[in-house]
Design a protein around this motif. Structure first.
Motif, PDB file in Angstrom:
ATOM      1  N   PRO A   1       0.822  -1.302  -0.057  1.00  0.00           N
ATOM      2  CA  PRO A   1       0.120  -0.128  -0.004  1.00  0.00           C
ATOM      3  C   PRO A   1       0.924   1.262   0.007  1.00  0.00           C
ATOM      4  N   HIS A   2       1.987   1.204   1.029  1.00  0.00           N
ATOM      5  CA  HIS A   2       2.784   2.644   0.790  1.00  0.00           C
ATOM      6  C   HIS A   2       3.431   2.784  -0.620  1.00  0.00           C
ATOM      7  N   ASP A   3       3.879   1.670  -1.358  1.00  0.00           N
ATOM      8  CA  ASP A   3       4.427   2.110  -2.641  1.00  0.00           C
ATOM      9  C   ASP A   3       3.154   2.429  -3.801  1.00  0.00           C
TER      10      ASP A   3
ATOM     11  N   ASP B   1      -9.418   6.015  -1.172  1.00  0.00           N
ATOM     12  CA  ASP B   1      -9.623   4.565  -0.699  1.00  0.00           C
ATOM     13  C   ASP B   1      -8.349   3.942  -0.215  1.00  0.00           C
ATOM     14  N   THR B   2      -7.367   4.220  -0.581  1.00  0.00           N
ATOM     15  CA  THR B   2      -6.038   3.667  -0.032  1.00  0.00           C
ATOM     16  C   THR B   2      -5.851   4.494   1.178  1.00  0.00           C
ATOM     17  N   LEU B   3      -5.977   5.461   1.482  1.00  0.00           N
ATOM     18  CA  LEU B   3      -5.646   6.042   2.825  1.00  0.00           C
ATOM     19  C   LEU B   3      -6.472   5.409   3.975  1.00  0.00           C
TER      20      LEU B   3
ATOM     21  N   GLY C   1      -5.796   3.615   7.364  1.00  0.00           N
ATOM     22  CA  GLY C   1      -6.159   4.140   8.479  1.00  0.00           C
ATOM     23  C   GLY C   1      -6.092   5.462   8.832  1.00  0.00           C
ATOM     24  N   ASP C   2      -6.283   6.260   7.732  1.00  0.00           N
ATOM     25  CA  ASP C   2      -6.086   7.737   7.602  1.00  0.00           C
ATOM     26  C   ASP C   2      -7.414   8.358   7.327  1.00  0.00           C
TER      27      ASP C   2
ATOM     28  N   THR D   1     -10.722  11.751   3.578  1.00  0.00           N
ATOM     29  CA  THR D   1     -12.044  12.890   3.357  1.00  0.00           C
ATOM     30  C   THR D   1     -11.243  13.921   2.505  1.00  0.00           C
ATOM     31  N   LEU D   2     -10.172  14.520   2.673  1.00  0.00           N
ATOM     32  CA  LEU D   2      -9.651  15.376   2.119  1.00  0.00           C
ATOM     33  C   LEU D   2      -9.655  15.291   0.641  1.00  0.00           C
TER      34      LEU D   2
END
Length: 681
Positions: A620-622, A652-654, A658-659, A664-665
């Motif tokens: 996910p980070h990459d 969706d990834t964030l 867990g962010d 939302t931003l």
């Protein structure tokens, strides 16, 4: 007759004078409709529609009787009335696939291109099962043409027209049509010859009607002969018919029409007779001034005058939709006043004359002139949609005024009205065998015109048949490049309608044809299409193999845009197969190709796919970093929809990471880019 389906309630139909006679036949048909069927007598519900059969020889007025009973019964059929002819003008049966498509088209149902005949007739029955409709099947040759179209519901009704009984369809009693009664026959003569001449010599009029056997077609020819000779008497015409002799080579029932035709034809000027003979070559039996002009090799105004004269003599009839205001091209004084139909009962008589008077080479030349004129009209029809100053518009300006369309609306009307004849012309050209170059040009022009006015999706059923015509010509002439193109087009239509196995076979055959022609474009396109077919079949290994073959060819030829596309297709199938490392390698190669092409939107889309694969691969980070890079390229490209899609993917990834605040931003930014309506969707 044509295989066109027409709603008899349509305003396009020609207003006809009141129906004459046939009281016995109409009463018989009414009684047959009210008669209990075999199933009703046995206590079972009728499993299918009732069939009323009107039987008689051509020229007996059988179709007019069927139209009249249809008119009287149509109020009880709120689902509408559909009319379909089951025989070609030359006497050949209309293929069941075309008949079924004609019924569906009249009912407003779009059938998939290339669908088999059994599936189409089943679709007809299913469609009619949902509506209370009346189906008029004209000029049926046998029960095999009628039975598949009979709806499987007693709420519908079928009126069939045939030469004799339709053995094989249960519980059908033919209503046999003979000659008109004396009073109706005399009145029909008076409509053409004038009531005064009939009134002053009623006995001669009855004698003339008897010489014509009471057959409406023969009576129309006799009335037209009298109308053209105001000083001739009815008795004189009756005597002339008797003096012609018995026509021993003609069946007894056909002799009245044969003698009336002989008398009317022999009185024609040679140029008009020549035009009439050549109208047997008119596609679908439909003729306008352009068709007649090309066939006879005369001017358009002369051809229009000939058609009007022949219609006045009862040898032609106005076609549905004909009339002033629907002139195909040019000004009205330069073109036909309308379109005409050559009665099917006259076609055998005219062809017999043609065999005696016209050489085969002359007929082929006439057909070639007609097809060449059709090609030019189709190009004119297509060119009027092009912008001013375009090459097509310049070519249009160079055409004679009679072949130019005043507007795109006029061209669209011409294409709609003449569509059955245009499709028939393409079939005739392809089947001729000696006009293959002309056939290919005609099909190409017709394909472009249909696509321009209807779009490829709406015109797909007709395009499917046209591509098959090109394929037939290409096979006959050994034209490998054209064969490959036709197979690719047919395969695309098969794939679009879910017949993937059929499409795969077409693409493989196209690959062989492309290799035989040494056509690199066709072979590359075929290999990519084979890969696409395997992808649709979820055979990821074979799909990747064929995409790789297509890519190798593109790489050897330095075709960068195609390379980028194929890298992407390879990345997609590897991702579906779960081979994420291979998918990442292919998508990163696609990114590099788009960068070399200076294609910012392409780079952004390819990077977004890299991010998707990374997410599937559990990185996910990459994925997040790659998606942000893709967003930068989308901003550079100015593609707001792509930017919005990337913001949503980031959201969706964030969320999964867990962010929710950052998610939302990004969703808010996507909503602002899309607008409130699209964001809600």
């Amino acid at each position: 007759m044509t295989d066109q389906a027409v709603d008899v309630n349509s305003p396009d139909r020609i207003a006809e004078p009141p129906f004459l006679g046939r009281r016995r036949e109409l009463a018989e048909l009414r009684a047959d409709l009210e008669r209990a069927g075999l199933n009703t007598i046995s206590g079972r519900k009728e499993p299918r529609a009732r069939v009323l059969l009107v039987a008689g020889r051509p020229g007996s007025g059988r179709t007019a009787l069927a139209e009249e009973i249809t008119r009287r019964l149509r109020d009880g059929c709120p689902g509408g009335v559909v009319r379909v002819a089951l025989t070609e003008p030359g006497g050949d049966p209309v293929p069941g696939e075309r008949s079924a498509r004609a019924v569906l088209a009249a009912l407003g149902v779009q059938a998939p291109p290339g669908e088999a005949e059994d599936a189409l007739t089943q679709r007809v029955r299913e469609t009619l099962a949902e509506r209370r409709a009346l189906l008029l099947l004209d000029d049926a040759l046998d029960a095999e043409q009628v039975d598949p179209l009979v709806p499987g519901t007693p709420d519908c009704l079928v009126v069939a027209v045939s030469r004799g009984p339709l053995t094989g369809i249960p519980d059908v009693r033919p209503c046999t049509v003979g000659g008109l009664d004396s009073a109706a026959a005399v009145e029909l003569l008076g409509r053409y010859a004038g009531a005064v001449r009939i009134t002053v010599d009623p006995q001669a009029a009855e004698s003339l009607a008897e010489e014509c056997g009471g057959q409406p077609a023969a009576l129309l020819l006799a009335g037209g002969w009298l109308a053209a000779r105001p000083t001739a008497s009815v008795a004189d015409l009756a005597r002339r018919l008797r003096d012609l002799g018995p026509e021993p080579d003609v069946p007894v029932g056909d002799r009245p029409l044969a003698r009336a035709f002989r008398l009317a034809y022999d009185a024609l000027p040679s140029s008009v007779a020549y035009t009439l003979r050549l109208l047997t070559l008119a596609p679908a039996g439909l003729a306008d001034a352009h068709t007649a002009s090309a066939l006879a090799g005369c001017s358009v105004p002369s051809a229009a005058a000939h058609l009007r004269d022949l219609a006045g003599l009862g040898m032609l009839r106005p076609a549905p939709g004909a009339g002033p205001g629907q002139v195909p091209a040019g000004r009205r004084e330069d073109s036909a006043d309308g379109r005409y139909v050559l009665p099917g009962c006259l076609v055998p008589l005219l062809r017999a004359r043609t065999e005696l008077q016209d050489r085969p080479g002359e007929l082929r030349l006439a057909r070639a002139r007609m097809l060449e004129r059709t090609v030019r009209l189709l190009r004119s029809c297509r060119a009027v949609t092009e912008p001013d100053g375009s090459p097509a518009r310049k070519q249009l300006a160079a055409l004679p005024r009679a072949m130019r369309f005043p507007s795109a609306a006029a061209a669209a009307s011409w294409l709609r009205l003449n569509r059955p004849a245009l499709l028939a012309a393409a079939r005739v050209a392809a089947q001729d065998g000696e006009l293959d170059t002309l056939a290919r040009r005609l099909v190409a022009a017709l394909v472009r015109a249909l696509a321009a006015y209807e779009g490829t999706e709406a015109a797909a059923p007709d395009l499917y048949g046209l591509h098959h015509l090109v394929l037939d010509v290409a096979r006959r002439r050994g034209l490998h490049r054209e064969r490959a193109a036709a197979l690719l087009n047919i395969g695309d239509l098969d794939a679009r309608t879910g017949r993937t196995e059929d499409a795969l076979a077409r693409y493989r055959a196209a690959l062989d044809a492309g290799r035989a022609a040494q056509d690199h474009y066709a072979t590359g396109r075929a290999m990519e299409s084979v890969g696409g077919a395997y992808q649709d079949l979820k055979d990821w290994h074979r799909a990747a193999d064929w995409y790789g073959r297509a890519l190798a060819q593109r790489l050897s030829r330095g075709e960068r845009p195609d390379e980028a596309r194929l890298y992407g297709r390879l990345g997609t199938v590897h991702a579906y197969a779960g081979a994420y490392d291979d998918a990442l390698r292919e998508w990163r190669a696609a990114v590099a190709c788009h960068r070399r092409l200076d294609d910012s939107p392409g780079v952004a889309r390819a990077l977004s796919e890299v991010a998707r694969v990374l997410e599937f691969a559990g990185r996910p980070h990459d994925s997040l970093r790659t998606c942000e890079e893709a967003l930068e390229w989308a901003v550079l490209a100015g593609d707001e929809r792509l930017r919005a899609a990337l913001h949503l993917r980031l959201a969706d990834t964030l969320e999964r990471m867990g962010d929710p605040a950052a998610a939302t931003l990004h969703r808010g930014r996507a909503n602002r880019l899309l607008g409130p309506d699209e964001a809600q969707d």
